[in-house]
Structure formats: structure tokens, C-alpha cells
Design an enzyme around this catalytic site. Structure first.
Site, short mmCIF file in Angstrom:
data_model
loop_
_atom_site.label_atom_id
_atom_site.label_comp_id
_atom_site.label_asym_id
_atom_site.label_seq_id
_atom_site.Cartn_x
_atom_site.Cartn_y
_atom_site.Cartn_z
N CYS B 115 0.61 -1.44 -0.04
CA CYS B 115 0.08 -0.20 0.49
C CYS B 115 0.83 1.32 0.13
O CYS B 115 0.63 2.58 -0.50
CB CYS B 115 -0.84 -0.60 1.04
SG CYS B 115 -1.15 -1.37 1.64
N ARG B 144 6.98 -10.90 5.96
CA ARG B 144 6.57 -10.29 7.54
C ARG B 144 7.17 -12.08 8.23
O ARG B 144 7.46 -12.90 7.74
CB ARG B 144 5.03 -11.04 7.66
CG ARG B 144 3.83 -9.90 6.50
CD ARG B 144 2.46 -9.41 6.94
NE ARG B 144 2.06 -9.05 5.45
CZ ARG B 144 0.80 -8.90 5.54
NH1 ARG B 144 -0.29 -10.05 6.27
NH2 ARG B 144 0.81 -8.27 4.95
N GLN B 162 1.12 -12.33 -3.36
CA GLN B 162 -0.24 -11.45 -2.95
C GLN B 162 -0.96 -11.06 -4.80
O GLN B 162 -0.35 -10.78 -5.31
CB GLN B 162 -0.69 -10.52 -1.70
CG GLN B 162 -1.13 -11.15 -0.82
CD GLN B 162 -1.91 -10.29 0.31
OE1 GLN B 162 -2.89 -10.46 0.78
NE2 GLN B 162 -0.84 -9.17 -0.12
N ASP B 164 -2.69 -8.19 -5.56
CA ASP B 164 -2.81 -6.86 -4.29
C ASP B 164 -2.92 -6.21 -5.11
O ASP B 164 -2.87 -5.99 -6.90
CB ASP B 164 -1.39 -6.58 -3.85
CG ASP B 164 -1.94 -5.53 -2.65
OD1 ASP B 164 -2.95 -5.88 -1.91
OD2 ASP B 164 -0.40 -6.02 -1.83
N HIS B 166 -5.20 -1.92 -5.41
CA HIS B 166 -5.58 -0.83 -4.47
C HIS B 166 -6.46 -0.06 -5.63
O HIS B 166 -5.94 0.40 -6.40
CB HIS B 166 -4.28 0.24 -3.69
CG HIS B 166 -3.58 -0.69 -2.97
ND1 HIS B 166 -2.42 -1.78 -2.60
CD2 HIS B 166 -4.46 -1.33 -2.14
CE1 HIS B 166 -2.14 -2.08 -1.61
NE2 HIS B 166 -2.86 -2.03 -0.89
N LYS B 246 -14.59 -3.52 6.57
CA LYS B 246 -14.02 -4.93 5.61
C LYS B 246 -15.04 -5.84 5.16
O LYS B 246 -16.18 -6.22 6.29
CB LYS B 246 -12.70 -5.16 5.64
CG LYS B 246 -12.42 -5.60 7.46
CD LYS B 246 -11.23 -6.46 7.48
CE LYS B 246 -11.23 -7.48 8.89
NZ LYS B 246 -9.92 -8.00 8.67
N HIS B 293 -8.12 -1.80 -0.37
CA HIS B 293 -7.03 -2.94 -1.11
C HIS B 293 -8.19 -4.11 -0.58
O HIS B 293 -9.36 -4.23 -0.12
CB HIS B 293 -6.88 -2.77 0.88
CG HIS B 293 -6.25 -1.47 1.09
ND1 HIS B 293 -4.70 -1.06 1.59
CD2 HIS B 293 -6.67 -0.67 2.54
CE1 HIS B 293 -4.79 -0.28 2.66
NE2 HIS B 293 -6.10 0.30 2.43
ZN LIG Z 1 -3.05 -2.81 0.90
#
Ligand SMILES: [Zn+2]
Ligand SMILES: [Zn+2]
Lengths: 426, 426
Positions: B115, B144, B162, B164, B166, B246, B293
Site C-alpha cells: 500500500c 512478515r 498476493q 494485491d 488498491h 471490511k 485494499h
Molecule cells: Zn493494502
């Protein structure tokens, strides 16, 4: 000299006028940015990512023809591994150290190369001669802690990607593998129409490891293969790595400055450090494979810089991040423009290998002349005009942005033209 | 609660029997390995990489239909960035710190999320309302620092990827974007034939940032969209992130254990921290975008674990890392087998979007019965038998490895069958 490198981090080109040209085009076409929060790491914007991804897809297609199998390997490894590979002793200062809350016991290193990871993969399974040559490929990002003063555009970075490959083979397979690698390099560079690259053989340095006879044999093979290419090649006596001789491929940018791209390096050493073995044809006899490090693009970032310079921002259709701009003459033609775009991309299909193109519609309220001028500035490859005549006839007006000649074609004909251009890498 | 997460690192599933099933299949099919030199990071072997890459190619194809633009962003960022995003304060212990020789002045962090990097990209260019919704996608690897005791197979790792994304949008675009995201999730999960996933809405927690009215509006929109799906959904009162509500998507494995996969998170906070603005329709008026997200697979590694469990190692053709094994009845039929393989893959073409398959030839000196038994064990989807009859007639005998029914087809018919299976994701 850097231990076990498939790139030339030790002698990278200094900032040049090439970088400056790059930056102008990169800004105009919005290809990438950099930021002070991470010096030397490139953010590829959507249009830069399109080129980057096309290069990788292209390379995967070519590598498949040459028997490479892709793997995905981790980024951080304990110090133990880097000690085994020799990096900790020889290359520590150029690596990024990684620490985490419960990692006090042993430091990690952020990988500068993929080779040790590939050795782990080779070593894990029981390997037979029948599996050789085993050709692993990897497009992972790599990190090298270049000094901040030396960083420059795409040519000298801290984070980069390689079309990295390692061939594990027997001694008598070396010749065929080097031959195939040089053939692949030639095929790839021909597709990009990069003129006259230079082949450079670096031979045994004063301080070396391994047997003298092994070196002599290897150098003889490399010379024989270089001769058989019919291409010009030169020798750099004593400039090989201490672990084996190598062939580098040197490209020139428009200023005449040389850049190393592809590389092929023989390595007698890493298989020894990792004690790699395979079961030979002879029952119970295990042998050590030779390792060949090779990359065809070399650093993807640097290769992209060379391409920006080479094409001067005028991308061939298949690589273009802006393949076509549809220009409706007035707002009345917008709906038809959208239909044309959907048909050109075969939007109805979501199949994995369908041909999809980078097509935009110009929706701003501008004169047609200004719209075309802007399209050329942004680097669109084709312009498709849509007015009353086109809506009526169903034929659309296609022109290259840089040429005045216009063709009137059906949407299906244009889609086929685009597919043919991608198929033939034009 | 983790600040600004597009995955559920805070409540990952503990080691389960699923991981054990996974490991058996992964070993038998040689999909991946792990190694003590880098706990929690997966080495994808060639056959695992085939599945992994197919999932990514598949997702890129789907995302394109939904207007996402891929970007490639750096892995390491200075502490300054993580302070701005709030990670340094809230998430420091879960991040890997990175140090280099000349980096004494400021520590770097290895990114746990994309992000902040996407915020930098949004912020760099002058943004207009006409560009919204801006949908950025990123397949970067993330790190992580999970405690070593908790690591397990593919479901709890330190390095993961991911799909991922945005979305930067205006307030009045939220509803359409959430609707599209849920539609995409449904389409994707249908293709994998994953039965009955659960939708979970998490609402405003006791401690939250932003305006109460903003929260109420956002939750009302999410509920409205969830209702309109016609699917079952449940509510988790007060379990939202402090920066926004979410929707999570929960899948079950064969033991009934739940795994979080997709997620859609509204975020009022990060655009504020990065002071993101776009030029509104009103001249001179700048507004702050909302950030969404979202991930459809979620962690690719975890999704792969769910797929291994779901298919129990019997891959549909399009995902199979071993799509067909050609079995020559005797060594006399080997040459024909090679020709068949080359034709099935259209080896003559090196075009970027040509259909190429994962086909092997069984060359070992074994009885046909043993060869077939081995093929089934290794997980081949189809078996192609080639004996005298096939060489004479030019028709080859095709059977699914798990079925006894055989069809006699021309090579061209088999290639077309394979293409159709990939096109329809079967
Ligand atoms: Zn994010
Ligand atoms: Zn290497």
C-alpha cells in the site's frame, strides 16, 4: 572481482548521456519513477510495467524452446548459506543485511544472486545423469548495495531483475550448452534488431582455482564455439573469474558507450562448495556437475535502458505500451469507438492466451489535429480515426502515428494485423 | 490489529492436517521445498512454479477485464516511509529490518504490504477526477517476520505473494467498486469450483478514526452490496480495522477448517496520512480519494494450499503441471512420440501467446502397466499411448489418467482439445 556473478556489478557503466535520454522519454511516456525513500530501486508505472512484463513473457517463451524450467526462490538466506557460497567472505559489503525481532542468533542476507538458491534445489533431490543438462531459470529481483553516489536511472541500481539461468551439466555437455546459449542470444538480439554486438572471451586469471588442464579444456571449447558462430569476437586475456572463464556480450548505445548485457560463465567452483553430485551411468559412481551461469538480457533494467535508447522511444508494436489510440472525430462517434475497442481486444473472451492490446480512446474535447499531435508525443504506435464515414462503412481508418499513410480496414482486419505484428515481434 | 493489511496475518490458521495433506502431495508431485537456511520462505520447484505462474497469468487476465493496471514496486523503503504509513509505530516488530554498509544513517524495512508504495505512485503525478477509479495491481513478494515456531508449509510463511490491488476512488464510486470486486471474487471462485465460501462483514470497532457519519455511510453501502449479491453473509460487529470496515471471504478445507482468502477493505486513513489529492470537476477544488485494499486470491501461497487440498492433487487440465504423458509402447515408437509432442506444442512457433503444454515422454524401459501406474502416481492428467497401430493410423490413443476410457484422435484434434480445455479453465 565479484565471486560467482551472472552480471557485471563490478564494472557497471557510469551515468551517461544515455541515462539522460532515458529519463526524458521515461517521463514523457510515464514509464517509471524513483524516490528518495528507496534510492536505486525503480517504481515501474503501468506503462513501464507493460514493457517489463512483455520482455519477461517473451523471454519465458524463448527459454521454453531451449529447455529451461522456471523456479521461484526465496530472497533472504541465513549467513550460513553465504559462507558456504563464499559471498560472506568476498561480497559481504555489497549485500544488504536483514534482521528481524527473533533473528539475533544469525544474520540474514538479501540475495544479490540466485545461484546459491539453485544449488539448494539441485542438491535436494537425488539427481541422475538422465536429468542433465538441468536448466533452471529465475526472474527474481536481486539487491546489491551500490554506493548512493553511483546510482543512476536504470543502468546502475540497487534492485534489479535478471533473466537468470543456471545450467547443471556434465563436462561433455558444455560445448552443446554454450553453443545453444550463444544461438539463443543471437536469436533474441536479432528480434530486437540490435546491431553489431561484441563477444568478449575472458580467460584464466593469475589467481585461479581448479586444475590447469580443466581450464585449458574449457577455454579451448569456448574458443571453438566462438569460432563456429562466424561472428567477430575478442579475447580479454587473464580477465576471467577465478572460478572459470566467461563470454560477455557487449552492446553499444547511440553515443557509442558500451554496456554489458548477456553473459555466459563456466563455474567449476560452486558445485564443489555445495558438494553437488549426480549418479552417473556407471552404477554407484557419483560425479560433480559443471555449472554454467547465463543471462540473455542480463539486468532487465539495464536492457530496458538500452532499448529506450535503441528505439528512442518509438516502440515496435509488440513492445509498445501504447499500441493504438482511437480518435473519435466528435462525441457522436464515442459509442462506436468503444465498440471498436472491445472488438479489437476480443473483450468477450477471458481466455488465458487471447491477444489483448493496449488501446485507449481519446475522449478530450480537442481538435483532431491536436489529438493526433498529443498521441505522437505520448508515443502511440497506431492511430485509429473514427468519423461519420467510418461508422457508416464499418471500416476504420488506421495509420501509424509517425506516418501519414492511412488504410481503411474492417475491425477484424485490424485485429488480425495486430495479432500478426505480435506474433512476428514487429 | 494490524494497520492497513490486505491479508490476515494477525489471525492465520495454525498448522493443520491440511498442511500435512499438502506436504504429501507436494512431495509426490515435487511442487516445492523449504530449507533451514530460510525458514518460512518457499522454494517453488519447476512443477510448483508452473501452477504458481498459471495462477498469476490467470489473475492478470481477469484483472484486465476489471480495469486494473499492474505496477512493479520496490521491496525496501526507508524508515521515513514506514513512519508516515504508521507501520513503524504499529507493526515494526513484524517487519524485517534491512541494513547496508552506508545505510547507518537510516534503517530500511523490507515491505510487508504494497500500500505505501502505491500511495507514492498515486501522489507523484498530478491526478484528475477523470483518472478515478485508479486501480493498481501488484504481485510483489511480501515479508512478515512471523515467529519461527508458528511457520507451517504454505499456510503460514514469512515470504508470500498476493494478487494485491488498491483502488483509489471518490466516495460516490465506492459502491460500484465493491460490487465489481465481489463479482470478480465470485467469478474467480466459480472457475476453481470452490464450493460455498462465506462472506464476513466487519464493522466499526470501539476505537476508530474518521467521522462517525462516514463510517455509517460506508457500512450501509457494504451491507447494501452484500444484500444485492444474494449470497449468505454474516456480520462481525466491531471487528473492522480502525481505519475502515471490511469484507472477508472465508473458505473451508476438507477438514472443515476455515481459511481467509479474498478481502476488501475500505480505508479512510492512508490517503490522509499521505495527503493524497485529486483535482475535482470543480476548478481549483482538490479532494481526497478513498482507498480500497483488495485481493481475490489473498496470499498466493495459502490459496495454492487450499487448491492442493480442494483438488487433492488431481489438477484440472488447465492448472496441471503435468498435463500429459506420452507412453511409447516400445523404443521403436520413441521417434513418433517426439514428433507428436512437438506437434501438440506447436514447437515450430515461438509466438508469445501460443498454447504450449506440459507434456513429457516416458522413456524408461518398463512394462506399459508400470508406466501407467507411475504416471497416475505422479499426477499426470492425460496419458497418450503410442504403439504400432497409432504410428500406422496417425491417430493417437488419449485417456485421462484416472479413467479407463480411451479415444483415438488425430494429433490436431488432441491439440484442439487441449486448447479448448485451457480456454474454458477445465
Ligand atoms: Zn493494502
Ligand atoms: Zn549465477
Amino acid at each position: 572481482r565479484l565471486y560467482c556473478s551472472s552480471s557485471n556489478a563490478t564494472t557497471p557503466p557510469a551515468p551517461t548521456s544515455t541515462s539522460i535520454t532515458n529519463l526524458t522519454i521515461a517521463n514523457k511516456q510515464q514509464l517509471y519513477i524513483t524516490d528518495a525513500v528507496t534510492p536505486g530501486s525503480v517504481f515501474f508505472l503501468p506503462h513501464g510495467t507493460r514493457i517489463f512484463n512483455k520482455l519477461i513473457t517473451f523471454m519465458k517463451t524463448q527459454q521454453r524452446q531451449y529447455g529451461f524450467e522456471e523456479v521461484i526462490t526465496p530472497l533472504i538466506y541465513r549467513k550460513t548459506l553465504w559462507e558456504k557460497s563464499g559471498h560472506w567472505e568476498n561480497y559481504k559489503d555489497d549485500m544488504f543485511r536483514v534482521d528481524g525481532a527473533d533473528l539475533e542468533k544469525e544474520a540474514y542476507g538479501l540475495k544479490p544472486m540466485n545461484c546459491p538458491g539453485h544449488c539448494i534445489i539441485f542438491d535436494r533431490l537425488d539427481r541422475s545423469y538422465a536429468e542433465l543438462p538441468l536448466r533452471l531459470s529465475d526472474f527474481s529481483s536481486l539487491h546489491r548495495n551500490e554506493s548512493s553516489g553511483s546510482l543512476s536511472g536504470l543502468t546502475r541500481v540497487r534492485r534489479f531483475h535478471q533473466d537468470d539461468g543456471h545450467i547443471f551439466c556434465s563436462k561433455d555437455q558444455i560445448k552443446a550448452e554454450i553453443t545453444a546459449s550463444l544461438k539463443m542470444i543471437n536469436e533474441v538480439y536479432s528480434i530486437f534488431k540490435i546491431p553489431g554486438y561484441k563477444l568478449l572471451l575472458s580467460t584464466r586469471p593469475e589467481s585461479y582455482i581448479g586444475e590447469l588442464s580443466e581450464w585449458n579444456d574449457a577455454e579451448a571449447v569456448l574458443k571453438e564455439v566462438l569460432e563456429s558462430t562466424g561472428q567477430e569476437w575478442t579475447i580479454n586475456e587473464g580477465d576471467g573469474a577465478f572460478y572459470g572463464p566467461k563470454i560477455d556480450v557487449i552492446l553499444k548505445d547511440h553515443t557509442g558507450k558500451e554496456h554489458q548485457a548477456a553473459t555466459i560463465q563456466l563455474d567449476f567452483q560452486l558445485p564443489h562448495r555445495f558438494n553437488l553430485k549426480y549418479n552417473s551411468k556407471e552404477n554407484g559412481v557419483q560425479l560433480q556437475p559443471i555449472m554454467i551461469h547465463r543471462a540473455v538480457f542480463g539486468s532487465l533494467e539495464r536492457f530496458l535502458a538500452i532499448l529506450i535508447d535503441h528505439f528512442n522511444g518509438v516502440w515496435p508494436f509488440w513492445l509498445s505500451p501504447r499500441q493504438a489510440l482511437i480518435v473519435p472525430v466528435s462525441s457522436n462517434h464515442l459509442e462506436f469507438a468503444k465498440t471498436v475497442k472491445a472488438q479489437l481486444n476480443n473483450d468477450a473472451s477471458n481466455a488465458i492466451h487471447d491477444y489483448k492490446f493496449h488501446i485507449d480512446i481519446e475522449t478530450r474535447n480537442e481538435t483532431v489535429g491536436n489529438k493526433i499531435k498529443e498521441a505522437i508525443k505520448k508515443g502511440y504506435t497506431y492511430i485509429i480515426m473514427i468519423g461519420d464515414k467510418e461508422v457508416e462503412s464499418g471500416k476504420i481508418a488506421l495509420r501509424k502515428a509517425t506516418e501519414r499513410k492511412t488504410e481503411n480496414l474492417s475491425v477484424e482486419e485490424v485485429r488480425q494485423r495486430f495479432i500478426d505484428l505480435e506474433k512476428s515481434y514487429e
